[in-house]
Design an enzyme around this catalytic site. Structure first.
Site, PDB file in Angstrom:
ATOM      1  N   PHE A   8     -11.974 -24.978   8.005  1.00  0.00           N
ATOM      2  CA  PHE A   8     -13.310 -25.441   8.392  1.00  0.00           C
ATOM      3  C   PHE A   8     -14.076 -25.667   7.094  1.00  0.00           C
ATOM      4  CE2 PHE A   8     -17.686 -24.338  10.171  1.00  0.00           C
ATOM      5  CZ  PHE A   8     -17.818 -25.518  10.884  1.00  0.00           C
ATOM      6  N   PRO A  10     -17.107 -26.089   5.795  1.00  0.00           N
ATOM      7  CA  PRO A  10     -18.240 -25.307   5.286  1.00  0.00           C
ATOM      8  C   PRO A  10     -17.883 -23.880   4.880  1.00  0.00           C
ATOM      9  CG  PRO A  10     -18.825 -26.461   7.318  1.00  0.00           C
ATOM     10  CD  PRO A  10     -17.346 -26.575   7.174  1.00  0.00           C
ATOM     11  N   SER A  11     -16.735 -23.396   5.319  1.00  0.00           N
ATOM     12  CA  SER A  11     -16.361 -21.994   5.088  1.00  0.00           C
ATOM     13  C   SER A  11     -15.921 -21.752   3.646  1.00  0.00           C
ATOM     14  CB  SER A  11     -15.220 -21.617   6.038  1.00  0.00           C
ATOM     15  OG  SER A  11     -14.558 -20.453   5.610  1.00  0.00           O
ATOM     16  N   ALA A  12     -16.627 -20.858   2.951  1.00  0.00           N
ATOM     17  CA  ALA A  12     -16.239 -20.505   1.584  1.00  0.00           C
ATOM     18  C   ALA A  12     -14.839 -19.880   1.523  1.00  0.00           C
ATOM     19  CB  ALA A  12     -17.275 -19.578   0.957  1.00  0.00           C
ATOM     20  N   ARG A  15     -12.303 -22.622   1.599  1.00  0.00           N
ATOM     21  CA  ARG A  15     -12.258 -23.349   0.323  1.00  0.00           C
ATOM     22  C   ARG A  15     -11.632 -22.500  -0.780  1.00  0.00           C
ATOM     23  NH1 ARG A  15     -17.330 -23.732  -0.881  1.00  0.00           N
ATOM     24  NH2 ARG A  15     -18.390 -23.273   1.071  1.00  0.00           N
TER      25      ARG A  15
END
Length: 219
Positions: A8, A10-12, A15
């Protein structure tokens, strides 16, 4: 076959896994998993991960979740450069310490700060922001004491991939002025150059995260 990464943007933590994979040199097959449309609650996903969280990986039938566990697994199975996760017990312990610091202090405090804004539409809590700032001050002092250019010393490690995902998210929404923290600011710039395709891997997710927070703050 490439490893499936349920992701997903936006998920840090998602990433962080992608950034670590770039350092390790392992190929990932990105499976975009939209939490807003409950892709993580399908029967197929729940068979892989009863906790229904992202990131989750499927490495040819081996399922694993929790981002830091995934990062360490990817290195343990596919890593070639020992400097990313040293075999020496004390050097590895420092990498583990910084991964745990990110999970239990830095990212945890930042999550407590922004999640109510996104999911409950409430204003930012200045007291929670103070806890985020304190975590960054801790990181600043760690970098200063360690004396190396990276989080765990003289070379980039898996810990830097996790930490930069958190720090870049904090920076993206302007929560903290990083220019006040010389060592953190220099580390941030250094990591951007050291991680292959940093902008390609992290940039889109950062933009998506920033947009989510803005939407929440405008409710």
């Amino acid at each position: 076959m490439p490893i499936d990464l349920y992701f997903f943007p936006p998920s840090a933590p998602c990433r962080a896994v992608s950034l670590a994979a770039k350092l390790i040199g392992v190929e990932l097959n990105i499976k975009n998993t939209n939490l807003n449309t409950k892709d993580h609650l399908t029967p197929e996903f729940l068979k892989m991960n009863p906790q229904h969280t992202v990131p989750t990986i499927n490495d040819n039938g081996f399922f694993l979740f929790e981002s830091r566990a995934i990062i360490m697994y990817l290195f343990n199975k596919y890593g070639k450069d020992d400097s990313l996760y040293p075999k020496d017990a004390q050097k590895r312990a420092i990498v583990d310490q910084m991964l745990c610091f990110d999970m239990g202090t830095l990212f945890q405090r930042f999550t407590a700060y922004y999640r109510p804004v996104i999911y409950e539409g409430v204003p930012f809590d200045p007291e929670k922001l103070k806890k985020v700032e304190e975590a960054i001050e801790f990181f600043e002092k760690m970098l200063e004491a360690r004396g190396g250019p990276f989080a765990a010393g003289s070379t980039i490690t898996l810990a830097d991939a996790a930490l930069i995902a958190s720090i870049s998210s904090i920076d993206a929404i302007g929560a903290v002025d990083l220019s006040k923290y010389q060592h953190v600011n220099n580390w941030f710039s250094r990591c951007k150059l050291a991680i292959p395709d940093y902008e390609g891997v992290n940039g889109g997710g950062i933009a998506a995260f920033k947009q989510r927070v803005r939407r929440g703050a405008s409710k």
